[in-house]
Design an enzyme around this catalytic site. Sequence first.
Site, short mmCIF file in Angstrom:
data_model
loop_
_atom_site.label_atom_id
_atom_site.label_comp_id
_atom_site.label_asym_id
_atom_site.label_seq_id
_atom_site.Cartn_x
_atom_site.Cartn_y
_atom_site.Cartn_z
N SER A 120 37.71 33.78 44.93
CA SER A 120 36.69 34.89 44.26
C SER A 120 36.51 35.11 42.89
CB SER A 120 36.90 36.36 44.92
OG SER A 120 38.20 36.71 44.50
N LYS B 74 36.92 46.07 45.24
CA LYS B 74 36.92 45.50 43.92
C LYS B 74 36.21 46.43 43.05
CE LYS B 74 37.69 40.95 45.50
NZ LYS B 74 37.24 39.50 45.33
#
Length: 810
Positions: free
Chosen positions: A658, A701
């Site tokens: 990611s 996040k």
Amino acid sequence: MANEVQSLTGAQLRRSCDPSQFKFETTADLEPLAETIGQERAIEALSFGIKMQARGYGLYVLGPSGAGKHRSVENHLRAVAADRAPSSDWCYVNNFTEAHRPRAFCLPTGRAAKLRTDMDNLIEELRATIPAAFESEEYAARKDAIADEFKAKHEEAFEQLRQHGEDKDIALIRTPEGLALAPKWQGEVLDPEGFSRLAPEDKERLRSNLEELQNELQEILRQAPKWNSEQRERVRALDREVTKMAVGHLIDALRSAYEDLPVVLPYLDDVQADIVEHASQFMGESQSPLAMLGLTSPPAKDPSVFRRYQVNVMVDHDGETGAPVVYEDQPSQHRLVGRVEHTAQLGALTTDFTLIKPGALHRANGGYLILDARQLLMQPFAWEDLKRSLRSRQIQIESVAERLSLVSTVSLEPEPIPLDVKVVLVGEPLLYYMLSALDPEFSELFKVPVDFDDTMEWSEDNAQLCARMLATFAAEDDLKPLDPTAVARMIEHAARLTGDTEKLTAQMAKLQDLVRESSFWAQESDHAVVEADDVERAIDAQIRRADRMRERVHEVIERGMVLIDTAGERVGQVNGLSVMQLGGFAFGKPSRITARVRVGKGELVDIEREVELGGPLHSKGVLILAGYLGQRFAAEHPLSLSASLVFEQSYGGVDGDSASSAELYALLSALSGIPIKQSLAVTGSVNQHGEIQAIGGVNEKIEGFFDVCKSAGLDGTQGVLIPASNTMNLMLRRDVVAAAEEGLFHVYTVSTVDEGIALLTGVEAGEPDADGQFPEGTVNRRVADKLLDLATKAAHFGKDSGGEDESTEN
């Protein structure tokens, strides 16, 4: 291109559930929901597996924890079992021929316990009837007659011997040592001295007569044991006759009661024969081992001599309706297939058929057995014994100690009991796939996977069903009912748990816990019903209990111990985002990613991988970057750079791809010399075509970087770049949404690297023309020029140094 990417609106950052769609005042107005929602595939498989009677169609129920697997399985099994006839009873009885091999009887429901009671009553009756029969005058007279008959036979024989002796001048006398013969003269018994004075011819005659009579006496004495044996046999025959008369009518009554059970009638014959043979046992209490040693002991309430006539009921379904449904929460080997217990007597372990104990397979026989797969596999020999029982379709009781020859004791070999049971294993998906791959017998015995999903569609129908499920949870635990706002908030939380605006969690256990905790906070606030604020307070309390490490991470960033910039610009530096999972709590953590480039041979050095902190997925993402750079910028010349990438201040393992887009942005910035805005953070993976791909944990996040920015002070420039394909996953906290609506924080979606680098730098990325050239002043043109310059330098240095590697860092 930078101004083409717009930040998402508040409605795009979080999907809301409208309370007005619920037409009730509180969940107390709703009907409870018995079935499981959102599990259509699993319910279809479960229904098929339960009804399929062919061999090998056992069920393995797999799915996430808290999805309601046990509840659904038990509800469906009980519904099907209720329409079936009750199972048969099973019992063990003594095998009078081979005592170590007890016999198993299958009896109609309720008849096993009745047989046990009848046998107990029979023995109690016989313990009174048989002694009474032997104490009767008739028995005494007949026994005395037998004794008199044989006494007369003895006396007659000796009388004949005596008379014969009189004729032969030989006397039959009794001595302390027994019967003896002695010579007589003129009617008097001679002593040795008198015998010596006789004439020789008289001596010879008496000796001859004495020898003749001695032979006759020996013959009589040889006949005496035979007569005694005949007398005892006559008495035993009398005893059997008397016992049979005492027992016969009682046994006949039992035969009449069980004439519809052919298996019982031969057993009653054996019982009668054994009682007749062992009638003496009913004449009084047997001595215990302690009494035999001269010690006193309390009289046995159930003397062991009568245990042989008892009935050991293994399974009694009397009074039950439907087939049995059994859940064994501790499926050890002996709790599964049964065991044979032992008792200590005089330092030795002994046993008999009354010490055979049933297992879960016995109780579930004719019905359904639910087992936890993990618990089953953790128990020694339990899995193998279960498979053996299912393969052979019978329950064979055998202890582990006997199988391994660890003990040498008197034990039994009980007759196996035929097995007809549907076994349902409930466990994790991982165990199912491992057993399928590693145990060939598993797929033969458990052919029906019942796969519970962890999510379901967020539709209006499912929302209404969720409301009924929440009502069921509240009613089951006698909790406060929920109003529509509370239900709506819980549905939003169910979506947040999935990380998807189009899905709701199917892990109902989490929602059930939230209902309990919301009711608690409603009680604390003196609310009559659970409101949305109570649900919000319960969610905040859950997070508060678990977020100590998140606070520590944010604290070290706020204090400057971990360097994270939320303002300014830097070349070759970008804020990446990762997720930390601790127990059941996940939170986002920003990390500084930096890149440096120099002349080289086209190598991208992943420092995390070099020091063995990077996982394989992270290393794969880094290697993809080289493919992208080569295809995009160096198709006509060598990729002559050496670049290093690193997560700064990373002291643990790094895995996942990611951060690959963030690493690429840092690399493009280092090559172009254009700084990246530090007010922005990045997440998303990238492929070799420069497309930004979806990642997991997007909500955590974003919220992780938001918390860091909020601590530093929101100024309207901060935000996060996420993959456009992750838009459907956004269920952000309300404070993040509020900041975005006020323009203090932004969430941007990007689909390509060009969109992202333009947004991060404020400079157009640039598209190639027909000749493959990028426009002047764009990021891509400057990257292409830098790579061409590095290739030229590499060729020049290689020529001047004879091929030795030289590098200059940028």
